[in-house]
Motif scaffolding. Sequence first.
Motif: not given
Lengths: 555, 344
Positions: B237-255
């Motif tokens: 969860l601390g990795e960049d790609y997760v942050r990116t995915a979250r920033a892209k507006g994906l739902s919490r569940f998806r991320v």
Amino acid sequence: MREDFRVNFKAIGKRFGPVVIKTYVAFELIAAVGIGLAGLANQASASTFVYCSEGSPRTFNPQMGSDGPTFNASSRTIYNRLVDFEKGGTKVVPSLAESWSTSKDKLQVTFKLRKDVAFQSTAWFKPTRSFNADDVVFTFNRMLKKDHPFHTVNGGVYEYFTSMEMDKLVKEVKKVDAQTVTFILSRPETPFLANMAMDFASILSAEYGDKLVAAKTLEKMDLEPVGTGPFKFVRYEKDSQIRFEAHEGYFEGKSKIEKLVFAITTDPSVRAQKLKRGECQFVAEPSVLDLPSLKKEIKVSVIEQEGLNVGYLALNVEKKPFGDKRVREAIAKALNRKTYLDAIYQGQATVAVNPIPPSMWSYNKTIKDTAFDTAAAKQLLADAGFPNGFETTLWYMPVSRPYNPNAKKMAEMMQADLALIGVKAKLVSYEWGTYLDKARKGEHDMLLIGWTGDNGDPDNFLGTLLSCAAVKGGSNYARWCNKEFDKLVTDARQAPDQATRTKHYMKAQEVFKRELPWVTLAHAKAFRAMEKRVTGYSMSPFGTDYFYGVDVQKK
Amino acid sequence: MIAGNFGPLKKIGQILATLFGISLVAFFLIRLVPGDPITLLIGERGASPEAIADLKARVGLDRSLPEQYFKFVFNAIRGDLGTSILSGRDVFSEFKERFAATSELGLLALFLASAVGIPLGIFAALTRGRWFDRVSMGAAVAFYSMPIFWWGLMAIVIFSVKLQWLPVSGRIGVEHDVPLWSGILIFDSWLAPGSFMERFAAFRSAVHHLLLPALVLSTVPLAVIARMTRSSLLEVLGEDYVRTARAKGLSRFRVVVIHALRNALIPVITVIGLMLGTILTGAILTETIFSWPGLGRWLVSAVLSRDYPVIQGGILLVAIVVLSTSLFVDVLYYFISPRSRGAK
């Protein structure tokens, strides 16, 4: 950042809660039906008797076993012998043989066999004839003759027969006619009859043997057994359960128990719990620690009996300084044996005075026990030339045995007692196999060990454990060979009647107590626990369980 | 170099080499321990040296060690693992029964451990530092360090004797006469003779007998899996790609489920795979308490009685099972982890 991933327990509960509840209700409904059914099944099997046994049998051929679980599951259920021990005792009584006679020179013993004894009819064997002399010859030749088709089958290790030297004693087993068999011996031996009542002398079926030879499946003899006994074998799931059914044609009448199930449960506490819960009606070898709680149960009764055993400390007379009688006496006086009984046997044992237990015939009541006396022990050591004591080793068994449940603790207590007279004993132990191996070779100084009787004959203790021949055989752990003692035991073995034998054994016990090759420690009691509604059980001094005649009263 | 091009061959070669090594260890190690099966069989009783020598000759222990070893390997290659000195039954058929019993218990325990442990780890990670995380991870440590023997007996006293919910020990109630076919009683109960109702009752009895030992056996793996999932997920969860995915507006569940969990579970699956091996062979205490006729108890009693054929053959068979599981875990990796697929 992390806050982003916060879990919303409320939402999850809303979503999954109803699903979980629905599943649970459905399961309960199904289970309710199931409980009703299980109740029906229970009713249908009212005459099932469940015995919580303490271990798995090695085989279903008692010729190849030496332990209680094997005998309980084979010789005590499936088979009979020519003669038997009376129920709950050590007296020899007729069984498959109606009567017997010994020739004048004591070298021939002839058995008259009972007529119309049926072998069990099972899924794998249907007998066409009743028991006769051929079966006896077949049975003993399997152990005796190297060219017998079954001699080497399933390993062919007849340890009991061999260790009792029956292979040297019996020269020939001769069929006289269909109902008569003669055993020709190489030397007169009075305990022979008692030996014939032992488990390894159980009678197999020769007809079944022929059938297996024809089918080339000889190994089934010991895996799918057939005998004349009160129960027939149904199925064995290794280390889990054994199922038996009553033998309809049993010559003493069909057993009251119809289905007998051994639920193999190695842990004694779990056995106790199973009895409390009604999962079994009978428990073998309950732990002394569980006895108080079992005795409190209303449904349960606990019975006890003096065990046919002795726990002792063997002093290796071949090692210095134990060759000196004064040193042995000093050790015997230094040990406060009464304190061991409470600590190790929870008080469920008696202090051993003689090498044979008091319940055995020829037990010498007049012998005075060595008193606990540290000062006298010190004096004896000084006389022997060890005023400051000496250093030695004390070996203790790594396993719990009926005659000594906690050898390590006992060794520690002994170490402390011995320190008081200046004897510094180093405690030594090995893994059980190694321990026996090294002890048999006589590598020890002082050794904790013991013995459980096999046939109720004093020779089985005095001859087996203390004779000169037993030094070579490895079961004389004191490695003590005393001419006077040895002659008494040998003479007793060949004596014509029990009165003469008793005289010899009484004397032999005197010699033993004078020479002290062992410090005799304890005769442990044996226990059984069962539901109160179990009737007709009597405890055997040999520690095996016999279910013929046992019944369970309906609830 | 060739091996590099033929991946499966290399793997099989490795497995064969491992098995050869194991056969050496299994054969010679136990023989270094003093005491042989015959001595143990005779016990305190004693027998004359000739009689002992005769018995040894009969089970083939009189031959030289290399001779015995080559005979064992040669026969094993032909599929014959010998017969037990103690029971006289052939080693493979004993193994089969034991393996079935162990699988029934072990797989359920591991399933319980994963089914509870993974969600527990996920929730703990997502509630890091809050009460749920603290309580569940504290409980995990407690379970991990609990002596199994004590816990097993406690479970019996609580669930069987006091609450009377579940049976004390055994595999099925004795009133059900179920012959073993597959060796797995929840299946075999349906094959037993009798009406549907009777078979259902037998099945229910088998399930009930299974629950308590499976519960006890699953505690340690459960604790390990839960802690492993938690720390692995936190890391991802601390990795960049997760942050990116979250920033892209994906739902919490998806991320969490699609992106993060997939990667976070890789080490967890490795651990579960490894546990499969230990649970098959290491459940000795649980098997002893609940009178479960499994592989662990089988091997331990063989070692205690020096039943050489069972020890050699049994260890070899267990090794084959463990190596096959590791192969299976490798294959599973391939499907889960994009990285190991991308290497092509």
